[in-house]
Design an enzyme around this catalytic site. Structure first.
Site, short mmCIF file in Angstrom:
data_model
loop_
_atom_site.label_atom_id
_atom_site.label_comp_id
_atom_site.label_asym_id
_atom_site.label_seq_id
_atom_site.Cartn_x
_atom_site.Cartn_y
_atom_site.Cartn_z
N HIS A 59 30.31 7.62 4.88
CA HIS A 59 29.52 8.40 5.97
C HIS A 59 30.33 9.87 6.07
CE1 HIS A 59 26.68 8.00 9.14
NE2 HIS A 59 27.01 9.17 9.35
N HIS A 61 29.01 13.97 5.92
CA HIS A 61 28.00 15.08 6.00
C HIS A 61 28.31 16.13 4.78
CE1 HIS A 61 25.51 12.91 9.07
NE2 HIS A 61 26.79 12.91 9.69
N GLY A 66 25.45 18.95 12.25
CA GLY A 66 25.24 19.93 13.36
C GLY A 66 23.70 20.14 13.68
N GLU A 68 22.30 20.66 16.62
CA GLU A 68 21.66 20.26 17.85
C GLU A 68 21.78 21.54 18.93
OE1 GLU A 68 23.78 18.35 16.14
OE2 GLU A 68 23.42 16.40 16.56
N THR A 97 20.92 14.51 12.17
CA THR A 97 19.78 14.90 13.14
C THR A 97 18.72 15.98 12.01
OG1 THR A 97 21.25 15.09 14.68
CG2 THR A 97 19.23 15.74 15.23
N TYR A 128 17.60 11.20 10.22
CA TYR A 128 17.11 10.53 11.61
C TYR A 128 15.77 10.22 11.56
CZ TYR A 128 21.84 11.47 14.06
OH TYR A 128 23.00 11.56 14.60
N LYS A 153 18.72 6.49 4.99
CA LYS A 153 19.23 6.48 6.29
C LYS A 153 18.09 6.76 7.18
CE LYS A 153 22.21 8.95 9.34
NZ LYS A 153 23.03 10.34 9.48
N ARG A 160 17.35 11.35 19.45
CA ARG A 160 17.15 12.51 18.53
C ARG A 160 16.25 11.87 17.53
NH1 ARG A 160 23.24 13.89 17.98
NH2 ARG A 160 23.20 11.63 18.45
N HIS A 192 21.84 4.80 11.82
CA HIS A 192 22.66 5.53 12.75
C HIS A 192 22.23 5.03 14.17
CE1 HIS A 192 23.59 9.14 15.41
NE2 HIS A 192 22.70 8.49 16.07
N HIS A 221 28.32 3.39 13.29
CA HIS A 221 28.49 4.00 14.63
C HIS A 221 28.48 2.62 15.95
CE1 HIS A 221 27.97 7.76 12.66
NE2 HIS A 221 26.98 7.93 13.04
N ARG A 224 30.40 2.76 19.63
CA ARG A 224 30.38 4.14 20.39
C ARG A 224 29.98 3.59 21.83
NH1 ARG A 224 27.24 7.88 19.89
NH2 ARG A 224 26.56 7.54 17.66
N ASP A 276 32.57 9.97 9.50
CA ASP A 276 31.33 10.65 10.06
C ASP A 276 31.73 12.12 9.81
OD1 ASP A 276 29.08 11.32 10.98
OD2 ASP A 276 29.56 11.11 13.10
N SER A 280 28.43 16.69 13.20
CA SER A 280 28.86 17.06 14.68
C SER A 280 28.77 16.09 15.72
CB SER A 280 27.89 18.21 15.29
OG SER A 280 26.55 17.53 15.25
#
Length: 380
Positions: A59, A61, A66, A68, A97, A128, A153, A160, A192, A221, A224, A276, A280
């Site tokens: 996982h 990126h 980022g 956002e 995102t 997302y 994914k 989001r 996610h 995740h 969390r 991850d 972000s």
């Protein structure tokens, strides 16, 4: 050719002290003693070191996450040495995102670039949002016809996300599974998971009302928050695979969560860990306003592995599984990846007496030696 002499080998099962010969991109021979006298063979003294499989980070990126907090918060693309210094020889890239200013085309191109530079790379189509962003306008076609694409994914229980219905979730999961069967790939749907109240509810309901195998859907995740974590334990006990993220909270760090999972009867092979990296992390106030943003590091994967041993007294064999063999099996690339055995890829790490990364070999090429980077990315 590379000959590693007199080294303790963990595959991740302990094999004892061996000599290991790497020819081309493959491990060719593992014996008690291998003798070659040829100046073209690079010999590495493995005394006082441990040889372990290269880490698999599923996982990352790779094109940057980022965004956002407006355009200035877009994370840059990852560079080769960031991966290799962290012991990562196989990486799976994905979008986050932002599936608007970033694209699957960009993702696949970056994967090809990193492959040319020396590591193994796979990617997931999608982001997302739903309808899913793809390269060929079809999740199935992306997986079947693009070599690097092994899954898709989406996002759930997150402000989001696109708030997809159970029927839409089932449709994407079915497409992914069918495409995986056709292409001989893993065919998985990475989900996610956000902090939303529904948690894993939509996944459980979708599985209960369809014929989709639990292993097709891969929530990540899941550590969390505590409610989501307990839901994930139940999901794993019904055969699903859960992915823990490094660096979320110390209380719910993978090293601590794994112990709790085992106490709850979860099969350890149904647990994986990822960084991850280059995504972000962001905090929001009660009104949904962004108050803080930062960037995750791929080094978190190695740090978590070491902490499992030094802080939680886990043995090396068990700690390794969560970042090597468990991940490779979950991605259907074992024992090509995630193991040290004859005919496996030449992806290995030499750890010193303190379990620090000393040497990293990816696809049979020395990338890091004596803690110094030898091979840099094109623009580093």
């Amino acid at each position: 050719m590379i000959l590693i002499k007199n080294v303790e080998v963990y595959s991740p099962t302990y094999l004892g002290r061996k000599d290991v010969l790497i020819c081309g991109e493959k491990i060719s021979l593992i014996e008690e003693n291998i003798e070659f006298k040829n100046e073209k063979i690079k010999i590495i003294d493995g005394s006082l070191k441990k040889l372990v499989p290269g880490f698999i980070d599923q996982h990352v990126h790779i094109t940057g996450g980022g965004g956002e907090g407006s355009f200035r918060t877009r994370v840059p693309e990852i560079m080769l040495s960031k991966l290799t210094k962290s012991g990562i020889t196989t990486v799976i890239g994905l979008l986050g995102t932002d599936g608007t200013t970033r694209s699957v085309e960009n993702l696949v191109a970056k994967a090809k670039a990193l492959k040319e530079e020396g590591v193994s790379v796979y990617v997931h189509t999608g982001s997302y949002e739903y309808p899913t962003v793809t390269l060929t306008n079809s999740v199935r076609r992306d997986i079947v016809f693009i070599d690097e694409v092994i899954g898709c994914k989406i996002a759930l229980s997150d402000h989001r996300s696109s708030t997809i219905t159970n029927e839409e979730l089932q449709r994407v999961a079915s497409d992914v599974r069918s495409a995986g069967m056709i292409s001989g790939k893993a065919g998985i749907l990475v989900v996610h998971m956000g902090d939303g109240e529904k948690g894993l509810g939509p996944i459980i309901e979708s599985l209960d009302n369809s014929e989709i195998p639990a292993r097709t859907i891969r929530p990540t995740h899941v550590n969390r928050n505590e409610k989501l974590l307990l839901q994930s334990f139940d999901f794993a006990k019904r055969g699903g695979i859960i992915d823990l993220t490094c660096g979320i909270y110390d209380k719910l760090s993978p090293k601590r969560v794994i112990k709790l999972a085992l106490e709850n009867g979860v099969n350890p092979e149904n647990i994986t860990i990822s960084s991850d990296g280059y995504g972000s992390w962001s905090n929001y106030d009660e009104y949904g306003n962004l108050v803080k943003i930062g960037v995750s590091s791929v080094e978190a994967l190695y740090k978590e592995f070491k902490a499992m041993i030094s802080n939680e007294n886990m043995n090396i064999e068990d700690a390794l599984k969560y970042v090597t063999s468990n991940v490779a099996k979950a991605l259907d690339i074992y024992p090509k990846k995630g193991a040290i055995c004859e005919n496996s890829d030449g992806d290995v790490i030499l750890l010193d007496e303190n379990l620090d990364i000393d040497t990293v070999i990816a696809k049979g090429k020395v990338m890091v030696e004596n803690k110094e980077v030898l091979v840099f990315g094109t623009y580093e």
